[in-house]
Design a protein around this motif. Structure first.
Motif, mmCIF file in Angstrom:
data_model
loop_
_atom_site.group_PDB
_atom_site.id
_atom_site.type_symbol
_atom_site.label_atom_id
_atom_site.label_comp_id
_atom_site.label_asym_id
_atom_site.label_seq_id
_atom_site.Cartn_x
_atom_site.Cartn_y
_atom_site.Cartn_z
ATOM 1 N N GLY A 1 0.810 -1.208 0.000
ATOM 2 C CA GLY A 1 0.000 0.000 0.000
ATOM 3 C C GLY A 1 0.849 1.266 0.000
ATOM 4 N N MET A 2 2.110 1.172 0.439
ATOM 5 C CA MET A 2 3.032 2.304 0.405
ATOM 6 C C MET A 2 3.824 2.337 -0.905
ATOM 7 N N TYR A 3 3.437 1.502 -1.905
ATOM 8 C CA TYR A 3 4.130 1.376 -3.189
ATOM 9 C C TYR A 3 5.566 0.902 -2.983
ATOM 10 N N MET A 4 5.722 -0.039 -2.057
ATOM 11 C CA MET A 4 7.028 -0.627 -1.755
ATOM 12 C C MET A 4 6.873 -2.153 -1.692
ATOM 13 N N LYS A 5 6.331 -2.739 -2.747
ATOM 14 C CA LYS A 5 6.041 -4.163 -2.764
ATOM 15 C C LYS A 5 7.319 -4.981 -2.736
ATOM 16 N N LEU A 6 7.306 -6.068 -1.959
ATOM 17 C CA LEU A 6 8.433 -7.011 -1.936
ATOM 18 C C LEU A 6 8.094 -8.161 -2.891
ATOM 19 N N ASP A 7 8.880 -8.291 -3.930
ATOM 20 C CA ASP A 7 8.581 -9.285 -4.959
ATOM 21 C C ASP A 7 8.945 -10.700 -4.533
ATOM 22 N N GLN A 8 9.917 -10.834 -3.684
ATOM 23 C CA GLN A 8 10.368 -12.159 -3.256
ATOM 24 C C GLN A 8 9.578 -12.651 -2.047
ATOM 25 N N GLU B 1 18.828 -11.995 -2.171
ATOM 26 C CA GLU B 1 19.643 -11.216 -1.241
ATOM 27 C C GLU B 1 19.222 -11.418 0.217
ATOM 28 N N VAL B 2 18.010 -11.917 0.424
ATOM 29 C CA VAL B 2 17.504 -12.127 1.783
ATOM 30 C C VAL B 2 17.143 -13.599 1.931
ATOM 31 N N ILE C 1 8.753 -5.053 14.874
ATOM 32 C CA ILE C 1 10.007 -5.714 14.502
ATOM 33 C C ILE C 1 9.935 -6.224 13.064
ATOM 34 N N LEU C 2 8.802 -6.818 12.687
ATOM 35 C CA LEU C 2 8.648 -7.301 11.312
ATOM 36 C C LEU C 2 8.722 -6.153 10.305
ATOM 37 N N ALA C 3 8.089 -5.012 10.612
ATOM 38 C CA ALA C 3 8.147 -3.863 9.705
ATOM 39 C C ALA C 3 9.588 -3.365 9.552
ATOM 40 N N HIS C 4 10.345 -3.378 10.623
ATOM 41 C CA HIS C 4 11.746 -2.959 10.571
ATOM 42 C C HIS C 4 12.567 -3.909 9.695
ATOM 43 N N GLU C 5 12.416 -5.224 9.935
ATOM 44 C CA GLU C 5 13.222 -6.208 9.195
ATOM 45 C C GLU C 5 12.816 -6.285 7.721
ATOM 46 N N LEU C 6 11.533 -6.117 7.429
ATOM 47 C CA LEU C 6 11.104 -6.112 6.027
ATOM 48 C C LEU C 6 11.690 -4.915 5.277
ATOM 49 N N MET C 7 11.920 -3.797 5.966
ATOM 50 C CA MET C 7 12.559 -2.659 5.308
ATOM 51 C C MET C 7 13.998 -2.975 4.961
ATOM 52 N N ASN D 1 16.261 -3.949 -3.558
ATOM 53 C CA ASN D 1 16.170 -2.824 -4.490
ATOM 54 C C ASN D 1 17.503 -2.113 -4.709
ATOM 55 N N GLY D 2 18.592 -2.796 -4.415
ATOM 56 C CA GLY D 2 19.903 -2.294 -4.797
ATOM 57 C C GLY D 2 20.517 -1.237 -3.907
ATOM 58 N N PHE D 3 20.031 -1.072 -2.681
ATOM 59 C CA PHE D 3 20.680 -0.131 -1.758
ATOM 60 C C PHE D 3 21.868 -0.845 -1.126
ATOM 61 N N ARG D 4 23.084 -0.387 -1.436
ATOM 62 C CA ARG D 4 24.288 -1.074 -0.999
ATOM 63 C C ARG D 4 25.142 -0.169 -0.110
#
Length: 516
Positions: free
Chosen positions: A299-306, A375-376, A393-399, A406-409
Protein backbone atom coordinates in the motif's frame (compact mmCIF):
# COMPACT_ATOMS: atom_id res chain seq x y z
CA UNK A 1 22.54 -3.30 9.76
CA UNK A 2 20.05 -6.15 9.82
CA UNK A 3 18.97 -6.44 13.42
CA UNK A 4 15.71 -5.05 14.64
CA UNK A 5 15.22 -2.24 17.08
CA UNK A 6 15.17 -2.98 20.75
CA UNK A 7 15.64 -1.01 23.89
CA UNK A 8 18.86 -1.05 25.77
CA UNK A 9 18.80 -1.43 29.52
CA UNK A 10 15.68 0.44 30.61
CA UNK A 11 16.44 4.00 31.50
CA UNK A 12 15.08 5.32 34.75
CA UNK A 13 14.82 8.86 35.91
CA UNK A 14 15.96 9.65 39.41
CA UNK A 15 13.66 11.37 41.84
CA UNK A 16 14.55 13.08 45.09
CA UNK A 17 12.03 14.68 47.41
CA UNK A 18 12.44 16.34 50.78
CA UNK A 19 10.45 15.11 53.75
CA UNK A 20 8.52 18.00 55.30
CA UNK A 21 5.95 17.58 58.06
CA UNK A 22 4.63 20.73 59.69
CA UNK A 23 3.79 19.96 63.31
CA UNK A 24 2.01 22.34 65.68
CA UNK A 25 1.19 21.80 69.36
CA UNK A 26 -2.38 21.71 70.56
CA UNK A 27 -3.25 24.04 73.47
CA UNK A 28 -5.71 22.44 75.84
CA UNK A 29 -7.99 24.50 78.13
CA UNK A 30 -10.57 23.81 80.82
CA UNK A 31 -13.39 25.75 82.42
CA UNK A 32 -15.39 24.76 85.51
CA UNK A 33 -12.97 22.05 86.66
CA UNK A 34 -11.30 21.35 90.00
CA UNK A 35 -8.79 24.10 89.30
CA UNK A 36 -11.76 26.47 89.19
CA UNK A 37 -12.71 25.49 92.76
CA UNK A 38 -9.15 26.18 93.88
CA UNK A 39 -9.44 29.60 92.29
CA UNK A 40 -12.72 30.29 94.14
CA UNK A 41 -11.02 29.38 97.42
CA UNK A 42 -8.34 32.00 96.73
CA UNK A 43 -11.04 34.51 95.86
CA UNK A 44 -12.93 33.78 99.05
CA UNK A 45 -9.78 34.34 101.13
CA UNK A 46 -9.21 37.67 99.40
CA UNK A 47 -12.78 38.80 100.12
CA UNK A 48 -12.40 37.77 103.75
CA UNK A 49 -9.23 39.83 104.00
CA UNK A 50 -10.90 42.89 102.44
CA UNK A 51 -13.81 42.55 104.88
CA UNK A 52 -11.37 42.60 107.80
CA UNK A 53 -9.77 45.77 106.43
CA UNK A 54 -13.09 47.55 106.34
CA UNK A 55 -14.09 46.23 109.73
CA UNK A 56 -10.82 47.28 111.33
CA UNK A 57 -10.42 50.70 109.74
CA UNK A 58 -14.02 52.04 109.98
CA UNK A 59 -16.86 52.63 112.36
CA UNK A 60 -20.31 52.58 110.88
CA UNK A 61 -18.84 53.11 107.46
CA UNK A 62 -16.86 56.29 108.32
CA UNK A 63 -13.16 56.59 107.82
CA UNK A 64 -12.47 58.30 111.22
CA UNK A 65 -11.42 56.31 114.24
CA UNK A 66 -13.71 57.15 117.35
CA UNK A 67 -12.78 54.51 119.92
CA UNK A 68 -13.07 55.91 123.54
CA UNK A 69 -10.83 53.39 125.31
CA UNK A 70 -7.76 54.65 127.12
CA UNK A 71 -4.93 55.56 124.80
CA UNK A 72 -2.62 52.77 125.89
CA UNK A 73 -5.28 50.10 125.31
CA UNK A 74 -6.18 51.67 122.02
CA UNK A 75 -2.58 51.62 120.99
CA UNK A 76 -2.23 47.96 121.93
CA UNK A 77 -5.44 47.04 120.11
CA UNK A 78 -4.34 48.93 117.01
CA UNK A 79 -1.04 47.14 117.09
CA UNK A 80 -2.83 43.80 117.40
CA UNK A 81 -5.14 44.65 114.47
CA UNK A 82 -2.20 45.73 112.34
CA UNK A 83 -0.40 42.46 113.10
CA UNK A 84 -3.41 40.43 112.02
CA UNK A 85 -3.75 42.52 108.85
CA UNK A 86 -0.09 42.05 108.01
CA UNK A 87 -0.41 38.30 108.49
CA UNK A 88 -3.49 38.14 106.24
CA UNK A 89 -1.75 40.20 103.57
CA UNK A 90 1.32 37.92 103.70
CA UNK A 91 -0.92 34.86 103.40
CA UNK A 92 -2.67 36.29 100.34
CA UNK A 93 0.62 37.31 98.66
CA UNK A 94 1.99 33.81 99.27
CA UNK A 95 -1.09 32.21 97.65
CA UNK A 96 -0.80 34.45 94.60
CA UNK A 97 2.92 33.68 94.25
CA UNK A 98 2.33 29.92 94.44
CA UNK A 99 -0.37 30.16 91.80
CA UNK A 100 1.87 32.13 89.46
CA UNK A 101 4.73 29.67 90.06
CA UNK A 102 2.47 26.74 89.05
CA UNK A 103 1.69 28.43 85.74
CA UNK A 104 5.32 29.17 84.93
CA UNK A 105 6.26 25.51 85.46
CA UNK A 106 4.01 24.37 82.60
CA UNK A 107 5.56 23.85 79.12
CA UNK A 108 5.51 26.78 76.74
CA UNK A 109 2.34 26.78 74.64
CA UNK A 110 0.36 24.66 77.12
CA UNK A 111 -1.82 25.92 79.95
CA UNK A 112 -5.22 25.86 81.55
CA UNK A 113 -7.22 28.73 80.16
CA UNK A 114 -9.83 30.15 82.54
CA UNK A 115 -12.96 31.88 81.34
CA UNK A 116 -12.68 34.55 84.08
CA UNK A 117 -8.89 34.97 83.98
CA UNK A 118 -9.21 38.67 83.30
CA UNK A 119 -10.61 39.03 86.87
CA UNK A 120 -7.69 37.22 88.53
CA UNK A 121 -6.63 39.16 91.67
CA UNK A 122 -3.66 41.46 91.23
CA UNK A 123 -1.48 42.82 94.06
CA UNK A 124 -2.78 46.15 95.37
CA UNK A 125 -0.22 48.95 95.29
CA UNK A 126 -0.50 52.12 97.36
CA UNK A 127 -1.85 53.01 100.83
CA UNK A 128 -4.70 51.16 102.48
CA UNK A 129 -6.93 54.23 102.86
CA UNK A 130 -10.41 52.69 103.19
CA UNK A 131 -12.07 55.72 101.66
CA UNK A 132 -10.06 55.39 98.45
CA UNK A 133 -9.94 51.58 98.24
CA UNK A 134 -11.96 50.10 95.32
CA UNK A 135 -12.87 46.40 95.73
CA UNK A 136 -11.52 44.30 92.80
CA UNK A 137 -14.71 42.21 92.71
CA UNK A 138 -18.37 42.80 92.62
CA UNK A 139 -20.36 41.37 95.50
CA UNK A 140 -21.71 38.62 93.20
CA UNK A 141 -19.64 35.51 92.37
CA UNK A 142 -20.85 35.52 88.77
CA UNK A 143 -17.90 35.00 86.36
CA UNK A 144 -17.70 37.30 83.39
CA UNK A 145 -16.65 35.20 80.34
CA UNK A 146 -16.14 36.18 76.74
CA UNK A 147 -17.86 33.97 74.15
CA UNK A 148 -15.73 31.42 72.25
CA UNK A 149 -17.01 29.97 68.95
CA UNK A 150 -15.82 26.52 67.85
CA UNK A 151 -14.04 26.61 64.49
CA UNK A 152 -15.44 23.19 63.63
CA UNK A 153 -19.14 23.35 64.43
CA UNK A 154 -19.55 27.16 64.71
CA UNK A 155 -21.28 26.80 68.09
CA UNK A 156 -20.44 28.35 71.43
CA UNK A 157 -17.89 26.27 73.30
CA UNK A 158 -19.38 27.02 76.73
CA UNK A 159 -17.93 25.24 79.79
CA UNK A 160 -15.60 22.29 79.44
CA UNK A 161 -12.40 21.37 77.64
CA UNK A 162 -11.44 23.19 74.48
CA UNK A 163 -8.47 23.42 72.12
CA UNK A 164 -6.78 26.55 70.92
CA UNK A 165 -4.74 26.29 67.75
CA UNK A 166 -4.38 27.88 64.29
CA UNK A 167 -5.70 31.14 65.77
CA UNK A 168 -9.11 29.76 66.77
CA UNK A 169 -10.80 27.43 69.27
CA UNK A 170 -12.32 23.95 68.90
CA UNK A 171 -14.28 21.44 70.88
CA UNK A 172 -11.88 18.46 71.25
CA UNK A 173 -14.23 16.32 69.16
CA UNK A 174 -14.48 18.99 66.44
CA UNK A 175 -10.74 19.22 65.73
CA UNK A 176 -10.61 16.54 63.01
CA UNK A 177 -8.17 15.21 60.41
CA UNK A 178 -8.99 16.46 56.92
CA UNK A 179 -8.17 13.02 55.48
CA UNK A 180 -9.72 10.36 57.73
CA UNK A 181 -12.27 12.57 59.49
CA UNK A 182 -11.38 11.33 62.99
CA UNK A 183 -10.55 13.67 65.88
CA UNK A 184 -6.90 14.64 66.37
CA UNK A 185 -5.94 13.81 69.95
CA UNK A 186 -2.15 13.84 69.61
CA UNK A 187 -0.10 16.82 70.78
CA UNK A 188 1.45 17.09 67.29
CA UNK A 189 -0.23 17.13 63.92
CA UNK A 190 0.59 18.03 60.33
CA UNK A 191 -0.76 21.11 58.64
CA UNK A 192 -1.26 21.69 54.90
CA UNK A 193 -2.46 25.24 54.38
CA UNK A 194 -5.23 25.52 56.96
CA UNK A 195 -6.15 21.81 56.90
CA UNK A 196 -4.96 19.69 59.85
CA UNK A 197 -4.00 16.03 59.45
CA UNK A 198 -2.84 13.18 61.60
CA UNK A 199 0.88 12.78 60.97
CA UNK A 200 0.33 9.26 59.60
CA UNK A 201 -2.54 10.41 57.35
CA UNK A 202 -0.39 13.23 56.02
CA UNK A 203 2.41 10.76 55.28
CA UNK A 204 -0.01 8.51 53.41
CA UNK A 205 -1.01 11.47 51.22
CA UNK A 206 2.42 12.98 50.51
CA UNK A 207 5.12 10.34 51.02
CA UNK A 208 5.57 8.28 47.80
CA UNK A 209 5.08 4.54 47.99
CA UNK A 210 7.04 1.98 46.00
CA UNK A 211 4.88 0.44 43.27
CA UNK A 212 6.80 -2.84 43.58
CA UNK A 213 6.87 -3.61 47.32
CA UNK A 214 4.10 -1.09 48.26
CA UNK A 215 6.12 0.26 51.20
CA UNK A 216 7.03 3.88 51.82
CA UNK A 217 10.15 4.68 49.80
CA UNK A 218 12.92 5.07 52.40
CA UNK A 219 15.05 8.17 52.80
CA UNK A 220 18.74 8.18 51.96
CA UNK A 221 21.62 9.21 54.22
CA UNK A 222 20.88 12.88 53.52
CA UNK A 223 17.28 12.51 54.74
CA UNK A 224 15.82 12.79 51.21
CA UNK A 225 13.40 10.41 49.52
CA UNK A 226 15.29 8.84 46.61
CA UNK A 227 13.50 6.66 44.08
CA UNK A 228 13.62 5.45 40.48
CA UNK A 229 10.90 6.31 37.98
CA UNK A 230 10.29 4.80 34.54
CA UNK A 231 10.34 7.64 31.97
CA UNK A 232 7.15 6.46 30.20
CA UNK A 233 5.08 4.50 32.71
CA UNK A 234 6.00 6.73 35.70
CA UNK A 235 6.40 3.60 37.81
CA UNK A 236 8.11 4.74 41.04
CA UNK A 237 10.11 2.16 42.98
CA UNK A 238 12.88 1.77 45.53
CA UNK A 239 16.42 1.87 44.06
CA UNK A 240 17.12 -1.53 45.63
CA UNK A 241 14.73 -3.28 43.21
CA UNK A 242 17.12 -2.65 40.33
CA UNK A 243 19.54 -5.23 41.70
CA UNK A 244 17.45 -7.51 43.99
CA UNK A 245 16.40 -9.80 41.12
CA UNK A 246 12.93 -8.29 40.77
CA UNK A 247 11.48 -9.52 37.45
CA UNK A 248 11.18 -7.00 34.60
CA UNK A 249 8.89 -7.47 31.61
CA UNK A 250 10.98 -8.05 28.48
CA UNK A 251 8.43 -6.12 26.43
CA UNK A 252 7.24 -3.06 28.36
CA UNK A 253 10.11 -2.88 30.91
CA UNK A 254 7.83 -2.57 33.94
CA UNK A 255 8.97 -4.21 37.18
CA UNK A 256 6.93 -7.01 38.70
CA UNK A 257 4.81 -5.95 41.66
CA UNK A 258 4.81 -8.13 44.75
CA UNK A 259 1.06 -8.73 44.44
CA UNK A 260 1.21 -9.75 40.74
CA UNK A 261 2.98 -12.70 39.15
CA UNK A 262 4.64 -12.37 35.75
CA UNK A 263 4.86 -15.22 33.26
CA UNK A 264 8.25 -16.90 32.86
CA UNK A 265 9.36 -17.93 29.38
CA UNK A 266 11.60 -20.93 28.84
CA UNK A 267 14.57 -18.80 27.78
CA UNK A 268 14.58 -16.89 31.09
CA UNK A 269 12.58 -13.81 30.06
CA UNK A 270 9.55 -12.52 31.96
CA UNK A 271 6.31 -11.21 30.50
CA UNK A 272 3.70 -9.11 32.32
CA UNK A 273 0.00 -9.99 32.17
CA UNK A 274 -0.91 -7.13 29.81
CA UNK A 275 1.79 -8.05 27.29
CA UNK A 276 0.93 -11.74 27.63
CA UNK A 277 -2.65 -11.04 26.51
CA UNK A 278 -1.55 -10.37 22.92
CA UNK A 279 1.73 -12.32 22.87
CA UNK A 280 2.54 -14.25 19.67
CA UNK A 281 4.25 -17.50 20.56
CA UNK A 282 4.76 -19.73 17.48
CA UNK A 283 5.51 -19.29 13.78
CA UNK A 284 2.08 -20.34 12.55
CA UNK A 285 0.36 -17.81 14.80
CA UNK A 286 2.55 -15.03 13.39
CA UNK A 287 1.92 -15.72 9.68
CA UNK A 288 -1.30 -13.61 9.36
CA UNK A 289 0.45 -10.61 10.89
CA UNK A 290 3.48 -11.07 8.63
CA UNK A 291 1.39 -11.11 5.47
CA UNK A 292 -0.65 -8.11 6.65
CA UNK A 293 2.56 -6.07 7.03
CA UNK A 294 3.67 -7.12 3.53
CA UNK A 295 0.33 -5.73 2.33
CA UNK A 296 1.08 -2.54 4.26
CA UNK A 297 4.32 -2.16 2.27
CA UNK A 298 2.47 -2.74 -0.96
CA UNK A 299 0.00 0.00 0.00
CA UNK A 300 3.03 2.30 0.40
CA UNK A 301 4.13 1.38 -3.19
CA UNK A 302 7.03 -0.63 -1.75
CA UNK A 303 6.04 -4.16 -2.76
CA UNK A 304 8.43 -7.01 -1.94
CA UNK A 305 8.58 -9.29 -4.96
CA UNK A 306 10.37 -12.16 -3.26
CA UNK A 307 8.69 -14.57 -0.84
CA UNK A 308 10.94 -14.27 2.20
CA UNK A 309 10.51 -16.97 4.88
CA UNK A 310 9.67 -15.77 8.40
CA UNK A 311 10.35 -17.76 11.58
CA UNK A 312 9.72 -17.17 15.28
CA UNK A 313 12.70 -18.36 17.28
CA UNK A 314 13.97 -18.58 20.84
CA UNK A 315 16.64 -16.26 22.19
CA UNK A 316 19.43 -18.82 21.89
CA UNK A 317 18.60 -19.60 18.26
CA UNK A 318 18.54 -15.89 17.40
CA UNK A 319 21.91 -15.29 19.03
CA UNK A 320 23.40 -18.25 17.15
CA UNK A 321 22.07 -16.85 13.87
CA UNK A 322 23.70 -13.49 14.61
CA UNK A 323 27.05 -15.20 15.11
CA UNK A 324 26.73 -16.95 11.74
CA UNK A 325 25.81 -13.72 9.93
CA UNK A 326 28.86 -12.07 8.35
CA UNK A 327 27.40 -8.63 7.81
CA UNK A 328 25.09 -6.42 9.78
CA UNK A 329 24.83 -4.01 12.66
CA UNK A 330 23.35 -5.50 15.82
CA UNK A 331 21.73 -3.48 18.58
CA UNK A 332 22.92 -4.81 21.90
CA UNK A 333 22.39 -5.89 24.65
CA UNK A 334 19.59 -7.97 23.09
CA UNK A 335 18.54 -8.34 19.48
CA UNK A 336 14.89 -9.19 18.86
CA UNK A 337 14.89 -9.52 15.08
CA UNK A 338 17.24 -10.32 12.21
CA UNK A 339 17.14 -10.05 8.41
CA UNK A 340 19.24 -13.07 7.45
CA UNK A 341 21.36 -13.10 4.29
CA UNK A 342 23.44 -16.26 4.84
CA UNK A 343 22.47 -19.92 4.54
CA UNK A 344 21.96 -21.38 8.00
CA UNK A 345 20.06 -24.04 9.93
CA UNK A 346 17.72 -22.32 12.39
CA UNK A 347 15.55 -23.86 15.11
CA UNK A 348 12.09 -22.27 15.07
CA UNK A 349 9.14 -22.49 17.48
CA UNK A 350 6.71 -24.86 15.81
CA UNK A 351 3.90 -25.18 18.37
CA UNK A 352 2.58 -22.82 21.00
CA UNK A 353 3.48 -23.98 24.55
CA UNK A 354 0.76 -24.32 27.16
CA UNK A 355 0.38 -22.22 30.28
CA UNK A 356 1.09 -23.80 33.65
CA UNK A 357 1.68 -22.07 37.01
CA UNK A 358 2.68 -18.80 35.35
CA UNK A 359 5.11 -20.56 33.04
CA UNK A 360 5.09 -21.55 29.37
CA UNK A 361 5.82 -25.26 29.19
CA UNK A 362 5.75 -27.93 26.51
CA UNK A 363 7.26 -25.87 23.68
CA UNK A 364 7.93 -27.80 20.49
CA UNK A 365 10.74 -26.64 18.21
CA UNK A 366 11.97 -27.78 14.80
CA UNK A 367 15.31 -27.18 13.02
CA UNK A 368 14.97 -25.76 9.51
CA UNK A 369 17.59 -25.38 6.81
CA UNK A 370 17.49 -21.96 5.12
CA UNK A 371 18.94 -21.72 1.62
CA UNK A 372 19.84 -18.48 -0.14
CA UNK A 373 17.65 -17.78 -3.16
CA UNK A 374 18.02 -14.00 -3.19
CA UNK A 375 19.64 -11.22 -1.24
CA UNK A 376 17.50 -12.13 1.78
CA UNK A 377 17.44 -15.66 3.19
CA UNK A 378 14.86 -15.28 5.99
CA UNK A 379 13.49 -12.97 8.67
CA UNK A 380 13.81 -14.13 12.28
CA UNK A 381 11.81 -12.66 15.18
CA UNK A 382 12.01 -13.40 18.89
CA UNK A 383 8.94 -15.30 20.11
CA UNK A 384 6.73 -14.35 23.06
CA UNK A 385 6.34 -10.62 22.36
CA UNK A 386 2.97 -8.79 22.15
CA UNK A 387 1.40 -8.33 18.76
CA UNK A 388 2.24 -4.65 18.29
CA UNK A 389 5.89 -5.15 19.21
CA UNK A 390 6.16 -8.23 16.99
CA UNK A 391 4.65 -6.24 14.11
CA UNK A 392 7.04 -3.32 14.68
CA UNK A 393 10.01 -5.71 14.50
CA UNK A 394 8.65 -7.30 11.31
CA UNK A 395 8.15 -3.86 9.71
CA UNK A 396 11.75 -2.96 10.57
CA UNK A 397 13.22 -6.21 9.19
CA UNK A 398 11.10 -6.11 6.03
CA UNK A 399 12.56 -2.66 5.31
CA UNK A 400 16.03 -4.18 5.51
CA UNK A 401 14.86 -6.77 2.98
CA UNK A 402 13.31 -4.13 0.71
CA UNK A 403 16.54 -2.09 0.68
CA UNK A 404 18.65 -5.13 -0.27
CA UNK A 405 16.23 -6.32 -2.94
CA UNK A 406 16.17 -2.82 -4.49
CA UNK A 407 19.90 -2.29 -4.80
CA UNK A 408 20.68 -0.13 -1.76
CA UNK A 409 24.29 -1.07 -1.00
CA UNK A 410 26.89 -0.20 1.62
CA UNK A 411 24.77 2.15 3.67
CA UNK A 412 26.20 3.25 6.99
CA UNK A 413 24.35 2.03 10.11
CA UNK A 414 22.82 5.44 10.92
CA UNK A 415 21.19 5.69 7.49
CA UNK A 416 20.00 2.08 7.10
CA UNK A 417 18.82 1.55 10.68
CA UNK A 418 17.34 5.04 10.80
CA UNK A 419 15.12 4.58 7.71
CA UNK A 420 14.08 1.10 8.92
CA UNK A 421 13.01 2.62 12.24
CA UNK A 422 10.92 5.17 10.35
CA UNK A 423 8.90 2.37 8.69
CA UNK A 424 8.50 0.63 12.05
CA UNK A 425 7.29 3.87 13.63
CA UNK A 426 4.87 4.57 10.77
CA UNK A 427 3.35 1.10 11.06
CA UNK A 428 2.88 1.50 14.81
CA UNK A 429 1.25 4.87 14.26
CA UNK A 430 -1.20 3.39 11.77
CA UNK A 431 -2.15 0.72 14.33
CA UNK A 432 -2.51 2.98 17.33
CA UNK A 433 -4.67 5.57 15.56
CA UNK A 434 -8.36 4.92 16.04
CA UNK A 435 -9.02 5.85 12.40
CA UNK A 436 -6.01 4.78 10.29
CA UNK A 437 -7.70 5.94 7.08
CA UNK A 438 -7.35 9.53 8.23
CA UNK A 439 -3.64 9.28 7.42
CA UNK A 440 -4.22 7.37 4.14
CA UNK A 441 -2.18 4.48 5.57
CA UNK A 442 -3.32 0.85 5.37
CA UNK A 443 -4.04 -0.93 8.63
CA UNK A 444 -3.29 -4.50 9.61
CA UNK A 445 -5.89 -4.72 12.35
CA UNK A 446 -7.68 -7.46 10.46
CA UNK A 447 -4.67 -9.67 11.10
CA UNK A 448 -5.24 -9.67 14.85
CA UNK A 449 -4.56 -12.93 16.62
CA UNK A 450 -7.35 -14.71 18.55
CA UNK A 451 -5.88 -13.56 21.85
CA UNK A 452 -5.62 -9.95 20.72
CA UNK A 453 -9.13 -9.90 19.34
CA UNK A 454 -10.41 -10.45 22.88
CA UNK A 455 -9.03 -7.01 23.76
CA UNK A 456 -10.69 -5.27 20.81
CA UNK A 457 -14.14 -3.75 20.82
CA UNK A 458 -16.97 -4.70 18.48
CA UNK A 459 -15.93 -2.09 15.92
CA UNK A 460 -12.51 -3.69 15.49
CA UNK A 461 -10.68 -1.03 17.50
CA UNK A 462 -8.01 -1.77 20.07
CA UNK A 463 -8.36 -1.65 23.80
CA UNK A 464 -6.85 1.17 25.79
CA UNK A 465 -4.28 -1.27 27.16
CA UNK A 466 -3.03 -2.21 23.69
CA UNK A 467 -3.04 1.41 22.55
CA UNK A 468 -0.95 2.35 25.56
CA UNK A 469 1.53 -0.38 24.69
CA UNK A 470 1.70 0.94 21.12
CA UNK A 471 2.45 4.43 22.44
CA UNK A 472 5.22 2.98 24.58
CA UNK A 473 6.84 1.21 21.61
CA UNK A 474 6.71 4.47 19.66
CA UNK A 475 8.29 6.22 22.66
CA UNK A 476 11.08 3.63 22.66
CA UNK A 477 11.89 4.33 19.02
CA UNK A 478 11.74 8.11 19.35
CA UNK A 479 13.90 8.26 22.51
CA UNK A 480 16.44 5.55 21.74
CA UNK A 481 19.85 6.77 22.89
CA UNK A 482 22.00 4.74 20.47
CA UNK A 483 23.63 6.63 17.54
CA UNK A 484 22.38 4.24 14.86
CA UNK A 485 18.84 3.50 16.00
CA UNK A 486 18.04 6.67 17.95
CA UNK A 487 20.09 9.27 16.11
CA UNK A 488 19.45 7.60 12.76
CA UNK A 489 15.68 7.55 13.30
CA UNK A 490 15.51 11.22 14.24
CA UNK A 491 17.50 12.26 11.17
CA UNK A 492 15.51 9.98 8.85
CA UNK A 493 12.18 11.04 10.30
CA UNK A 494 13.02 14.73 9.92
CA UNK A 495 13.92 14.17 6.24
CA UNK A 496 10.78 12.09 5.57
CA UNK A 497 8.56 14.72 7.19
CA UNK A 498 10.17 17.49 5.15
CA UNK A 499 10.55 15.85 1.73
CA UNK A 500 8.32 12.77 1.91
CA UNK A 501 9.34 9.12 2.14
CA UNK A 502 9.77 8.54 -1.60
CA UNK A 503 12.07 11.53 -2.21
CA UNK A 504 14.08 10.63 0.90
CA UNK A 505 14.62 7.08 -0.40
CA UNK A 506 15.67 8.39 -3.83
CA UNK A 507 18.21 10.68 -2.18
CA UNK A 508 19.58 7.79 -0.13
CA UNK A 509 19.96 5.66 -3.30
CA UNK A 510 21.98 8.41 -5.01
CA UNK A 511 24.08 9.75 -2.14
CA UNK A 512 23.84 7.26 0.72
CA UNK A 513 22.76 10.08 3.06
CA UNK A 514 19.62 11.84 4.15
CA UNK A 515 18.57 15.03 2.38
CA UNK A 516 19.15 18.15 4.45
Amino acid sequence: MDSSSTSSSPSSSYGVARVSHISNPCIFGEVGSSSSSTYRDKKWKLMKWVSKLFKTGSNGGSGVHTNHHPPQFQEDENMDDRSRGARDKEELDRSISLSLADNTKRPHGYGWSMDNNRDFPRPFHGGLNPSSFIPPYEPSYQCRRRQRICGGCDRDIGSGNYLGCMGTFFHPECFRCHSCGYAITEHEFSLSGTKPYHKLCFKELTHPKCEVCHHFIPTNDAGLIEYRCHPFWNQKYCPSHEYDKTARCCSCERLESWDVRYYSLEDGRSLCLECMETAIIDTGECQPLYHAIRDYYEGMYMKLDQQIPMLLVQREALNDAIVGEKNGYHHMPETRGLCLSEEQTVTSVLRRPRLGAHRLVGMRTQPQRLTRKCEVTAILVLYGLPRLLTGAILAHELMHGWLRLNGFRNLNPEVEEGICQVLSYMWLESEVLSDPSSRNLPSTSSAATPSSSSLSNKKGGKSNVEKKLGEFFKHQIAHDASPAYGGGFRAANAAACKYGLRRTLDHIRLTGTFPL
